[in-house]
Design a protein around this motif. Sequence first.
Motif, PDB file in Angstrom:
ATOM      1  N   UNK A  57      -0.121  -4.178   3.356  1.00  0.00           N
ATOM      2  CA  UNK A  57      -1.294  -3.915   2.517  1.00  0.00           C
ATOM      3  C   UNK A  57      -1.643  -2.457   2.677  1.00  0.00           C
ATOM      4  N   UNK A  58      -2.511  -1.967   1.799  1.00  0.00           N
ATOM      5  CA  UNK A  58      -2.962  -0.591   1.934  1.00  0.00           C
ATOM      6  C   UNK A  58      -3.659  -0.425   3.274  1.00  0.00           C
ATOM      7  N   UNK A  59      -3.474   0.706   3.882  1.00  0.00           N
ATOM      8  CA  UNK A  59      -4.235   1.010   5.087  1.00  0.00           C
ATOM      9  C   UNK A  59      -3.650   0.430   6.347  1.00  0.00           C
ATOM     10  N   UNK A  60      -2.344   0.201   6.400  1.00  0.00           N
ATOM     11  CA  UNK A  60      -1.784  -0.305   7.647  1.00  0.00           C
ATOM     12  C   UNK A  60      -0.882   0.737   8.302  1.00  0.00           C
ATOM     13  N   UNK A  61      -1.034   1.998   7.926  1.00  0.00           N
ATOM     14  CA  UNK A  61      -0.300   3.050   8.622  1.00  0.00           C
ATOM     15  C   UNK A  61       0.952   3.501   7.905  1.00  0.00           C
ATOM     16  N   UNK A  62       1.053   3.179   6.612  1.00  0.00           N
ATOM     17  CA  UNK A  62       2.285   3.512   5.906  1.00  0.00           C
ATOM     18  C   UNK A  62       2.392   5.012   5.614  1.00  0.00           C
ATOM     19  N   UNK A  63       1.262   5.721   5.535  1.00  0.00           N
ATOM     20  CA  UNK A  63       1.335   7.166   5.287  1.00  0.00           C
ATOM     21  C   UNK A  63       1.592   7.934   6.571  1.00  0.00           C
ATOM     22  N   UNK A  86      -0.667   4.940  -5.481  1.00  0.00           N
ATOM     23  CA  UNK A  86      -1.666   3.933  -5.855  1.00  0.00           C
ATOM     24  C   UNK A  86      -3.094   4.479  -5.785  1.00  0.00           C
ATOM     25  N   UNK A  87      -3.337   5.437  -4.900  1.00  0.00           N
ATOM     26  CA  UNK A  87      -4.665   6.020  -4.780  1.00  0.00           C
ATOM     27  C   UNK A  87      -4.509   7.531  -4.747  1.00  0.00           C
ATOM     28  N   UNK A 133       6.030   4.765  -5.471  1.00  0.00           N
ATOM     29  CA  UNK A 133       5.411   3.465  -5.228  1.00  0.00           C
ATOM     30  C   UNK A 133       5.871   2.513  -6.309  1.00  0.00           C
ATOM     31  N   UNK A 179       0.618  -5.218   9.353  1.00  0.00           N
ATOM     32  CA  UNK A 179      -0.751  -4.795   9.643  1.00  0.00           C
ATOM     33  C   UNK A 179      -1.276  -5.480  10.896  1.00  0.00           C
ATOM     34  N   UNK A 180      -0.969  -6.753  11.056  1.00  0.00           N
ATOM     35  CA  UNK A 180      -1.555  -7.496  12.165  1.00  0.00           C
ATOM     36  C   UNK A 180      -0.480  -8.370  12.782  1.00  0.00           C
TER      37      UNK A 180
ATOM     38  N   UNK B 405      -5.789   7.913   1.947  1.00  0.00           N
ATOM     39  CA  UNK B 405      -5.981   7.490   0.554  1.00  0.00           C
ATOM     40  C   UNK B 405      -7.452   7.469   0.232  1.00  0.00           C
ATOM     41  N   UNK B 406      -7.810   8.018  -0.920  1.00  0.00           N
ATOM     42  CA  UNK B 406      -9.166   7.909  -1.416  1.00  0.00           C
ATOM     43  C   UNK B 406      -9.087   7.081  -2.689  1.00  0.00           C
ATOM     44  N   UNK B 448      -7.452  -8.354   8.171  1.00  0.00           N
ATOM     45  CA  UNK B 448      -5.990  -8.298   8.111  1.00  0.00           C
ATOM     46  C   UNK B 448      -5.398  -7.188   8.957  1.00  0.00           C
ATOM     47  N   UNK B 451      -7.122  -0.502   8.284  1.00  0.00           N
ATOM     48  CA  UNK B 451      -8.272   0.339   8.584  1.00  0.00           C
ATOM     49  C   UNK B 451      -8.775   0.974   7.308  1.00  0.00           C
ATOM     50  N   UNK B 469      -8.570   4.370   2.501  1.00  0.00           N
ATOM     51  CA  UNK B 469      -7.729   3.640   3.449  1.00  0.00           C
ATOM     52  C   UNK B 469      -7.163   4.634   4.450  1.00  0.00           C
ATOM     53  N   UNK B 470      -7.229   4.259   5.734  1.00  0.00           N
ATOM     54  CA  UNK B 470      -6.534   5.058   6.749  1.00  0.00           C
ATOM     55  C   UNK B 470      -5.098   4.552   6.798  1.00  0.00           C
ATOM     56  N   UNK B 471      -4.301   5.075   5.927  1.00  0.00           N
ATOM     57  CA  UNK B 471      -2.958   4.524   5.778  1.00  0.00           C
ATOM     58  C   UNK B 471      -1.979   5.274   6.669  1.00  0.00           C
TER      59      UNK B 471
END
Lengths: 205, 471
Positions: A57-63, A86-87, A133, A179-180, B405-406, B448, B451, B469-471
């Motif tokens: 999902x977004x925000x799980x450290x992919x960047x 995506x963002x 993406x 993510x988890x 990400x914003x 989930x 962050x 998102x803190x990706x």
Amino acid sequence: MGAVVALDALLDQRRVWKGRPTSQPASAQPTGHAALDALLPTGGWPAAALSEILYAADGCGELRLLWPTLARLTASGERVALVAPPHLPYPPAWQAAGVDLRRLALIAASGREALWAAEQCLRSGSCGAVLCWLPQADDRALRRLQVAAETGQTLAFAYRPLTAARNPSPAALRLAVDACPAQLRVLKCRGGLPPAAPLSLAGLG
Amino acid sequence: MRWACVLLPQLALDAVLRGRADSAAALALVSGSPQRRVLRAVNAAARALGLRPGQSLSAAQALSRDFALVEYDQAQVERCQRFLAAWGYRFSSQVSLDYPRVLLLEIESSLGLFGPWPRFEARLREELTSLGFRHRIVAAPNPLAARILANAHDGLAVASPEALREALGRMPIERVGLAGEVASALARMGLRRLRQVLALPREALARRFPAEVLGHLDSLLGQRPLALEFYAPPDEFDQRIELNYEVESHQALLFPLRRLTADLAAFLAGRDSGVQRFSLHLEHAEGAASRVAVGLLSAEREPAMLFELARGRLEQQQVVAPVRGLRLSARDLPRFVPEHRQLFDQRPQQALPWEQLRERLRARLGDDAVHGLCARADHRPECAWQPTEASRPTVASGGPPRPGWLLHQPQALGESTPRILAGPERIESGWWDGGDVRRDYYLIEMRGGQRAWAYRPAGASGPWLLHGWFA
């Protein structure tokens, strides 16, 4: 035939040839994460090939996974193209990671246009890395990208949902970001067996 | 000095044929008053049907109905000839259009650049063929001789005055450019070849014929200079192809478009300039023409690239009404600066410089599809970026962590009680420009494991709004 023969004896007589693992040439594209480099057979991203990053999902450290690479490429003057992100890449964070924003090109596209744009960027050879993406991409589209990356001698990264891990893929490297718990799994890597143990994302920083 | 004569035997027909995809189909050009329509020119397929130039239209239609008719257009023929002069200007600085359907090029001074004459000639032929023009080429020591020899020869190259006298001597007397009554008078005297006329004493000729005859013969042999008017290239490109059927799809416009862009590229190469902006006009049977503007970020003149860009723009345009004609006009022709390339470039073969790649992407995806990213000094996240390329490197300022990400628009957070990892951080700014914000930002962890960066209006315990998102 029933006689038990010691393996050592056979080896001593040189009747059994024992292959040695050939060492892969070290990659010119380290990931910037020492722990991840150690896991990969070439010690870095497969050069001129497609790497897939499957994220939950977004925000799980992919960047965070790619930022050190992007920082290194942009600092050396290479251009990095982001196809259909995506963002919005938030400048303060990217700068803090060391990415030179002047070398970043954002390409807005959707669906098949995104695939086309990514392929053009890869083929042109004018970018150091192309990130795209692809929420829906099939096997053939990925193969096209893989060929384009080889043609253009460019690093290609395709972000796809984790559900795509079940399907086979022509990518040279497949990474899954969970993510988890926050961990990284190598699903496939060209030139070696994928390591069984996952890597904790916390260690990547 | 040496001159080449490029004779275009069926210029009017080629001018029409090159705008049509099916050049093998039977075609006839007609002219004349509505009462008496006469065929002016026919192509090979029409000739096979029995049609001949000079036939009346009703006679031709009695023979066959399977041929296309196009009005003979003198203006188009002249446009075509001017275009060819622009093309020839690439090879020679002295190009003359004094004779109809003929291009005279001075070649002596161009031989150093374009190689010996056979190679030069092969190149001229190859380019004319690819432009779609039938041609005959003859080289001779003076322009008039080249023109006259082209009446009977193709591929002849005469170098010395002796050889010229010999070659001219073999020409029949009717075909050396003398006035009709002079030629017939000479023929009646039993002089069939020019050789016999040249052998006559000058006084006898001067006594019996007007002074122009001797003058013409002297010019032919190069003993009297010939004044020619030379072509000067125009400052802008404007060309149109008329379609003689109504086109309602992009696909059918691609062929004439390829022609036009190839012509534009040939014109630009002749002027040694590039094009930065040009426009395509789709002319409809009624109403104003719809215009497609094609803009480039830098001057270019590669034919394939111009075609591809124009095609990309054209395909985005709706064809609102059937198209009858396609016109390409370019007024702004800046100097062309070739791109600097390394001899030992490591990049692979299909390499495309970033500028060209960007043009290609913009042409297909839209003008705003490709942009850079630049940071702005503003505390409000939505104002902290700009879609332009930064001019100078910006340094990261320290502070609390920011998300990679914003979101374009803040969204309502699905969870009501997320785990707060850091915060609140108050961002309060923008009272001066109407975009006033007062928010408390938190770094939160979702159920989930993701962050996120979310906020609530300052001081309130309202709903959570997700902003990054803190990706």
